[in-house]
Design a protein around this motif. Structure first.
Motif, PDB file in Angstrom:
ATOM      1  N   PHE A   1      39.589  46.423  52.682  1.00  0.00           N
ATOM      2  CA  PHE A   1      40.603  46.806  51.691  1.00  0.00           C
ATOM      3  C   PHE A   1      39.941  47.497  50.502  1.00  0.00           C
ATOM      4  O   PHE A   1      40.394  48.554  50.034  1.00  0.00           O
ATOM      5  CB  PHE A   1      41.373  45.573  51.222  1.00  0.00           C
ATOM      6  N   ASP A   2      38.870  46.905  50.007  1.00  0.00           N
ATOM      7  CA  ASP A   2      38.183  47.467  48.833  1.00  0.00           C
ATOM      8  C   ASP A   2      37.649  48.869  49.132  1.00  0.00           C
ATOM      9  O   ASP A   2      37.760  49.775  48.297  1.00  0.00           O
ATOM     10  CB  ASP A   2      37.033  46.554  48.408  1.00  0.00           C
ATOM     11  N   ALA A   3      37.077  49.041  50.322  1.00  0.00           N
ATOM     12  CA  ALA A   3      36.534  50.352  50.675  1.00  0.00           C
ATOM     13  C   ALA A   3      37.653  51.381  50.816  1.00  0.00           C
ATOM     14  O   ALA A   3      37.507  52.540  50.399  1.00  0.00           O
ATOM     15  CB  ALA A   3      35.728  50.258  51.968  1.00  0.00           C
ATOM     16  N   MET A   4      38.775  50.983  51.403  1.00  0.00           N
ATOM     17  CA  MET A   4      39.915  51.901  51.525  1.00  0.00           C
ATOM     18  C   MET A   4      40.410  52.325  50.146  1.00  0.00           C
ATOM     19  O   MET A   4      40.714  53.501  49.920  1.00  0.00           O
ATOM     20  CB  MET A   4      41.049  51.238  52.314  1.00  0.00           C
ATOM     21  N   ARG A   5      40.476  51.382  49.239  1.00  0.00           N
ATOM     22  CA  ARG A   5      40.933  51.696  47.871  1.00  0.00           C
ATOM     23  C   ARG A   5      39.948  52.616  47.160  1.00  0.00           C
ATOM     24  O   ARG A   5      40.358  53.595  46.518  1.00  0.00           O
ATOM     25  CB  ARG A   5      41.085  50.388  47.084  1.00  0.00           C
TER      26      ARG A   5
ATOM     27  N   LEU B   1      50.102  48.697  53.143  1.00  0.00           N
ATOM     28  CA  LEU B   1      48.651  48.791  52.998  1.00  0.00           C
ATOM     29  C   LEU B   1      48.258  50.169  52.480  1.00  0.00           C
ATOM     30  O   LEU B   1      47.386  50.288  51.609  1.00  0.00           O
ATOM     31  CB  LEU B   1      47.966  48.507  54.338  1.00  0.00           C
ATOM     32  N   LEU B   2      48.884  51.222  52.988  1.00  0.00           N
ATOM     33  CA  LEU B   2      48.593  52.570  52.486  1.00  0.00           C
ATOM     34  C   LEU B   2      48.898  52.687  51.004  1.00  0.00           C
ATOM     35  O   LEU B   2      48.150  53.319  50.249  1.00  0.00           O
ATOM     36  CB  LEU B   2      49.407  53.607  53.267  1.00  0.00           C
ATOM     37  N   VAL B   3      49.987  52.088  50.577  1.00  0.00           N
ATOM     38  CA  VAL B   3      50.365  52.172  49.159  1.00  0.00           C
ATOM     39  C   VAL B   3      49.414  51.355  48.302  1.00  0.00           C
ATOM     40  O   VAL B   3      48.930  51.820  47.264  1.00  0.00           O
ATOM     41  CB  VAL B   3      51.820  51.697  48.977  1.00  0.00           C
ATOM     42  N   GLN B   4      49.113  50.125  48.720  1.00  0.00           N
ATOM     43  CA  GLN B   4      48.275  49.244  47.905  1.00  0.00           C
ATOM     44  C   GLN B   4      46.843  49.760  47.766  1.00  0.00           C
ATOM     45  O   GLN B   4      46.180  49.504  46.754  1.00  0.00           O
ATOM     46  CB  GLN B   4      48.262  47.826  48.501  1.00  0.00           C
TER      47      GLN B   4
ATOM     48  N   ALA C   1      48.395  56.248  50.348  1.00  0.00           N
ATOM     49  CA  ALA C   1      49.712  56.890  50.395  1.00  0.00           C
ATOM     50  C   ALA C   1      49.854  57.958  49.322  1.00  0.00           C
ATOM     51  O   ALA C   1      50.610  58.915  49.491  1.00  0.00           O
ATOM     52  CB  ALA C   1      50.820  55.844  50.256  1.00  0.00           C
ATOM     53  N   GLN C   2      49.142  57.807  48.226  1.00  0.00           N
ATOM     54  CA  GLN C   2      49.210  58.803  47.162  1.00  0.00           C
ATOM     55  C   GLN C   2      48.759  60.170  47.662  1.00  0.00           C
ATOM     56  O   GLN C   2      49.186  61.203  47.142  1.00  0.00           O
ATOM     57  CB  GLN C   2      48.342  58.358  45.980  1.00  0.00           C
ATOM     58  N   HIS C   3      47.955  60.181  48.706  1.00  0.00           N
ATOM     59  CA  HIS C   3      47.440  61.436  49.251  1.00  0.00           C
ATOM     60  C   HIS C   3      48.257  61.944  50.435  1.00  0.00           C
ATOM     61  O   HIS C   3      48.291  63.150  50.675  1.00  0.00           O
ATOM     62  CB  HIS C   3      45.980  61.257  49.689  1.00  0.00           C
TER      63      HIS C   3
ATOM     64  N   VAL D   1      56.421  57.809  48.357  1.00  0.00           N
ATOM     65  CA  VAL D   1      56.660  56.385  48.606  1.00  0.00           C
ATOM     66  C   VAL D   1      56.083  55.505  47.498  1.00  0.00           C
ATOM     67  O   VAL D   1      56.805  54.671  46.941  1.00  0.00           O
ATOM     68  CB  VAL D   1      56.142  55.984  49.996  1.00  0.00           C
ATOM     69  N   PRO D   2      54.812  55.639  47.123  1.00  0.00           N
ATOM     70  CA  PRO D   2      54.338  54.818  45.995  1.00  0.00           C
ATOM     71  C   PRO D   2      55.061  55.124  44.693  1.00  0.00           C
ATOM     72  O   PRO D   2      55.146  54.260  43.803  1.00  0.00           O
ATOM     73  CB  PRO D   2      52.848  55.171  45.900  1.00  0.00           C
TER      74      PRO D   2
END
Length: 490
Positions: free
Chosen positions: A194-198, A231-234, A238-240, A245-246
């Motif tokens: 999760f941290d790496a995705m963010r 998960l994409l939003v958090q 998703a911003q990209h 949606v976000p």
């Protein structure tokens, strides 16, 4: 392991000669990835993916002899495919690829060990393999799990074999795959993933739009697409890829009964998914429309005098936004138009109270929905997320009433094919027109009249057309009326 063995046994009749052919060449053959993972989850897999020590040319030679049909369109990446007994197999040489950290395209390098291949895979749960070894001519499956994939499957955890930063730098598409597997498998990502995705969300911009679309479709077709989207939003991905949606997190639902429009939209997506027919293929148009149905709210939000907010015409704005986003993602035109139309129509029902649906309104509702009517029914029902049981029952009862009205009217009229009572040729003959814009205008008027009043008999339809034409051209001679001079000549 027993489940994997059972899956191998199911295909034993053609796997044994395949394994024997590789062994005869001194090569190993391993069932790998999704089929092994799914077997561990108790799922019956249909795809059979293999990895092998054999080089691509050797794979092709073996499959040419073994299979009924072979194709090697992926041979430059070490992959050759074949079909036998209706079952497709895909076999890839051990990989030891190198990535440049700029694109997601690797410098294809073939490896020499199974472990070296598995450690480079996207997630540990996909890095398990079953070696198809032979003993006395019979298959003896040998399980290989060098990176702890089985433990992740049992814990329903999604983690990477290497540090996630290395894995995602090699191929940022793996971040979207994480969200896809959350949707498909119901797994949770490990905290470090999760941290790496963010932290690496903007790396997704290295991926082509076409590949992004493929992963989003797989996510949306999963058993729990709302969790994959969340998960994409958090993580900020998703911003990209879906920034609309976000953006919904910033707006509060007008009923003040949900944390925000974003959470409401995820609930609608979940409820729409649950309304699909059991066992049917996932309805991507319905699911996308459910997710995007309120994306026009941020741009239409207005604070009402005395408190509260309104979102007037958010369905109109939202339909345009949905089409624009789907075009940017290069969806097919029919998908774009149908999803946009569902978003546009989702509020139509709320303009009428119980018992206020006229025949004209019912006709227009059915005609505007066209083939999308079954999906519109589901979308409108899914859009009811109130926590007030009494209100929820009232809304569902009102929609039940509308569906009854549609059925009653459909029994009397062919609502699926509402057409004017006069066609274009008749209009031209009655009005003395040649093909052109005026004929189209007259046809549209007659279509509106048909929707408003229902079916007319021929004489009444002709009279209405002539009256409309006379009003359109004041002072012009009424069509079909002869002058006194013409009568005298006659």
């Amino acid at each position: 392991m027993a489940r994997v063995a059972a899956n191998v046994e199911k295909h034993q009749s053609f796997l044994e000669p395949l394994a024997a052919a590789f062994a005869a060449r001194g090569e190993s053959l391993h069932l790998v990835g999704g089929p092994v993972r799914d077997a561990m989850l108790g799922k019956i897999g249909h795809d059979l993916d293999f990895t092998t020590s054999a080089r691509p040319e050797t794979i092709r030679e073996i499959l040419d002899d073994w299979g009924e049909k072979t194709w090697d369109t992926g041979i430059e990446y070490g992959t050759v495919s074949a079909v036998k007994q209706g079952q497709q197999v895909e076999i890839t040489t051990f990989r030891a690829d190198l990535y440049d950290g700029v694109t997601r395209n690797p410098e294809v390098t073939f490896g020499d060990t199974l472990e070296g291949d598995l450690v480079r895979r996207d997630f540990a749960c996909n890095a398990m393999a079953v070696e198809l070894s032979l003993a006395d001519g019979a298959l003896q499956p040998v399980f290989h799990d060098p990176v702890g994939g089985l433990e992740d499957v049992l814990d329903r955890r999604l983690d990477t074999p290497q540090a996630p930063e290395l894995s995602f730098r090699d191929d940022p598409l793996r971040m979207l795959r994480a969200a896809r597997f959350v949707s498909q498998l119901g797994f949770e990502v490990a905290p470090r993933v999760f941290d790496a995705m963010r932290d690496m969300a903007d790396e997704i911009n290295r991926i082509t739009v076409e590949r992004v679309q493929v992963e989003l479709n797989k996510l949306m077709a999963g058993a729990r697409p709302w969790e994959g989207i969340d998960l994409l939003v958090q993580t900020g991905l998703a911003q990209h890829v879906l920034p609309e949606v976000p953006a919904l997190q910033l707006e509060q639902d007008e009923h003040m009964q949900h944390k925000d429009v974003y959470r409401h939209s995820l609930t609608v997506l979940r409820q729409a998914t649950e309304l699909e027919e059991p066992g049917a293929e996932p309805d991507l148009k319905l699911r996308w429309a459910a997710l995007l149905h309120d994306i026009g709210k941020p741009d239409t939000r207005a604070v009402k005098e005395g408190g509260g907010v309104s979102f007037h015409h958010h369905e109109v704005v939202g339909a345009k936004m949905a089409r624009k986003r789907l075009r940017a993602l290069k969806y097919p035109k029919h998908m774009i138009e149908d999803i946009g139309q569902l978003v546009y129509l989702h509020m139509r029902f709320h303009g009428f109270g119980e018992g206020q649906w006229t025949d004209s309104a019912v006709r227009r509702y059915v005609t505007d929905a066209g083939d999308l009517l079954p999906q519109l029914h589901k979308l409108v029902r899914a859009d009811c997320t109130t926590r007030n049981p009494k209100k929820a029952r009232r809304l569902q009862r009102t929609y039940d009433h509308l569906e009854e009205r549609i059925a009653e009217l459909a029994a009397q009229e062919d609502l699926a094919r509402v057409r004017p009572d006069l066609d274009g040729n008749e209009i031209m003959e009655i009005l003395g027109l040649s093909p052109g814009p005026e004929v189209g205008k007259a046809w549209k008027y007659m279509k509106e009249l048909r929707l408003e009043r229902g079916e007319l008999d021929h004489d009444e339809a002709v009279a209405e057309l002539k009256a409309w034409w006379a009003a359109e051209r004041p002072g012009a001679e009424h069509p079909g009326t002869e002058t006194k001079e013409e009568n005298a000549d006659a």
